[in-house]
Design a protein around this motif. Structure first.
Motif, short mmCIF file in Angstrom:
data_model
loop_
_atom_site.label_atom_id
_atom_site.label_comp_id
_atom_site.label_asym_id
_atom_site.label_seq_id
_atom_site.Cartn_x
_atom_site.Cartn_y
_atom_site.Cartn_z
N THR A 6 75.37 113.48 43.14
CA THR A 6 74.85 113.02 41.85
C THR A 6 74.06 114.10 41.11
OG1 THR A 6 72.75 112.23 42.76
CG2 THR A 6 74.62 110.71 42.83
N ARG A 7 73.58 115.11 41.82
CA ARG A 7 72.70 116.17 41.28
C ARG A 7 71.34 115.61 40.85
NH1 ARG A 7 78.19 117.18 41.75
NH2 ARG A 7 78.64 119.42 41.51
N ALA A 8 70.99 114.43 41.28
CA ALA A 8 69.68 113.84 40.98
C ALA A 8 68.73 114.07 42.16
CB ALA A 8 69.82 112.34 40.72
N PRO A 9 67.43 114.19 41.92
CA PRO A 9 66.47 114.36 43.01
C PRO A 9 66.52 113.20 44.00
CG PRO A 9 65.45 114.89 40.91
CD PRO A 9 66.78 114.27 40.59
N VAL A 10 66.41 113.53 45.28
CA VAL A 10 66.46 112.51 46.33
C VAL A 10 65.34 112.77 47.35
CG1 VAL A 10 68.89 111.88 46.17
CG2 VAL A 10 68.24 113.91 47.48
N THR A 61 61.64 121.01 35.72
CA THR A 61 61.87 119.57 35.64
C THR A 61 63.28 119.27 36.14
OG1 THR A 61 62.61 119.84 33.34
CG2 THR A 61 60.32 119.14 33.68
N ALA A 62 63.51 118.01 36.51
CA ALA A 62 64.83 117.61 36.98
C ALA A 62 65.78 117.53 35.80
CB ALA A 62 64.75 116.27 37.70
N VAL A 63 66.89 118.26 35.88
CA VAL A 63 67.88 118.24 34.80
C VAL A 63 68.54 116.86 34.73
CG1 VAL A 63 70.02 119.27 33.97
CG2 VAL A 63 68.27 120.71 35.03
N VAL A 64 68.97 116.36 35.87
CA VAL A 64 69.49 115.00 35.99
C VAL A 64 68.37 114.15 36.58
CG1 VAL A 64 71.19 113.51 37.10
CG2 VAL A 64 71.84 115.82 36.32
N PRO A 65 67.92 113.11 35.90
CA PRO A 65 66.77 112.35 36.39
C PRO A 65 67.10 111.57 37.66
CG PRO A 65 67.75 111.24 34.51
CD PRO A 65 68.46 112.56 34.63
N PRO A 66 66.09 111.20 38.45
CA PRO A 66 66.33 110.40 39.65
C PRO A 66 66.99 109.07 39.31
CG PRO A 66 64.08 111.25 39.61
CD PRO A 66 64.66 111.53 38.27
N ARG A 67 67.87 108.59 40.20
CA ARG A 67 68.52 107.30 40.00
C ARG A 67 67.51 106.15 40.09
NH1 ARG A 67 74.16 107.34 40.49
NH2 ARG A 67 74.87 109.32 39.64
#
Length: 399
Positions: A49-53, A120-126
């Protein structure tokens, strides 16, 4: 104004959290080479997803045997902090930065993650990322609840430590560094995307992190004033403890260093190295000037300094900037060029001038982190591509 700085040699002093820090005495007024230590905070993002986990605990468990305290948790469980050992050598610092990133990236890949250097996260967390489960972080989350969203407020910075210096000297260096920090901020901007959108800022991290108390230019203080101010901030309940003094420069509460906290973390380790060399060059110049009986730190109106930082966060290296020393409207690149001139004697004394000029030339040719992120998005129209490019720059996967 420049100073003549003699070439120095000496053993490495401490950096933040270095195991030997408390055993190393502060050096005299410039008799030993100033050392550099760097703390870099990174995102762990899901490979799909490229989102932070929230997989920092898993990654840290894999790193603990090899790296020990050089790999640490951060406030959010999607973050990882990597800490170099103190060194007086630019070559050694570069090697440490690359080795730490490579080791962390390998552990991240084994956990299904990418290690990403971005403010900052480019793709936001889900979904909101939990705070790391430690007593102090839980207390902070409860006390500052409105600031702890686990999503848009998750940011990553880069901190440079210069040592070994006692409290008095650290504060003097902090006072003298203040007018040059907007230039350092401008070259290290690396967070134009926020919440999955273009933010309009080169460093959106500066805006988000700026919601926390004391994230601002440091006041001009002597040791007595620092003790009084730090005690008052904690007694009043503004801060929970002294470790939450988040001024852009501060004396470390744990080891004899001055810490510079103005930069976004960079995907490109060369930008981190340039930042450290310029800070050490400035501190070397200021130390020599103080030993020669130099005058007090320059007087800079607080409002002007704040405006200079706002301009640096908005525009980075390009666009309008405020010169903190004169109040003139210049460019971010102009501030960076003036910074290099001011640090030049210190860079030359350490043998780092040619390297700093090479790194700065690369920054001018290829752009800041924010410029590079935007270039990838213009070319591809894909935030996923932006994340992949950041990950490849942070720590390229082995062939």
């Amino acid at each position: 104004m420049t100073a003549t700085v003699r070439r120095r040699t000496g053993s490495a002093g401490p950096g933040e959290r270095a195991p030997s820090a408390r055993r190393t005495p502060p050096d005299a007024a410039g008799d030993a080479a100033l050392t550099m230590g760097v703390e870099e905070e990174f995102f762990l993002v899901d490979r799909r997803t490229r989102a932070p986990v929230p997989r920092a605990a898993q990654v840290l468990a894999a790193l603990s045997t090899e790296l020990g305290p050089q790999a640490q948790s951060e406030f959010y469980s999607c973050q990882l902090e990597m800490c170099t050992q103190p060194t007086a050598s630019a070559i050694q610092l570069r090697e440490q930065l690359r080795a730490l990133r490579a080791t962390a990236a390998l552990a991240a890949r084994e956990a299904g993650c990418l290690l990403v250097g971005a403010g900052t996260a480019v793709v936001p967390p889900r979904e909101p990322v939990p705070v790391t489960d430690t007593p102090r972080y839980r207390r902070m989350a409860g006390y500052y609840g409105a600031l702890v969203d686990g999503s848009l407020g998750v940011v990553c910075g880069c901190h440079v430590h210069i040592g070994s210096v006692d409290r008095s000297r650290a504060l003097d260096l902090s006072n003298r560094l203040r007018p040059y920090l907007p230039a350092l901020q401008a070259l290290a901007v690396n967070s134009p995307f926020h919440g999955g959108r273009e933010s309009g800022y080169a460093s959106r991290r500066a805006v988000e992190f700026g919601r926390w108390p004391t994230v601002e230019p440091a006041p001009v203080l002597d040791p007595a004033g620092y003790e009084q101010t730090a005690d008052a901030l904690v007694r009043s309940g503004i801060l929970l403890d002294r470790a939450m003094i988040y001024w852009f420069t501060r004396p470390s509460e744990h080891v004899p260093t001055v810490e510079i906290r103005i930069a976004d973390v960079s995907a490109d380790p060369d930008t981190t190295l340039l930042l450290a060399l310029l800070v050490r060059g400035l501190c070397t110049v200021f130390t020599a000037e103080a030993a020669a009986g130099g005058g007090p730190p320059p007087e800079v109106p607080y409002g002007r300094l704040r405006a200079a930082h706002r301009s640096a966060a908005r525009h980075g290296r390009t666009g309008a900037a405020v010169d903190p020393l004169t109040g003139d409207t210049v460019t971010g690149q102009g501030l960076i060029t003036a910074l290099l001139r001011r640090a030049e004697p210190g860079l030359d004394a350490a043998g780092d001038l040619a390297e700093a000029e090479r790194l700065l030339d690369g920054l001018q040719r290829y752009g800041t982190g924010a410029e590079r992120q935007r270039a990838v998005y213009r070319r591809t129209g894909s935030l996923t591509a932006v994340v992949d490019d950041l990950a490849a720059s942070t720590a390229p996967e082995p062939r």
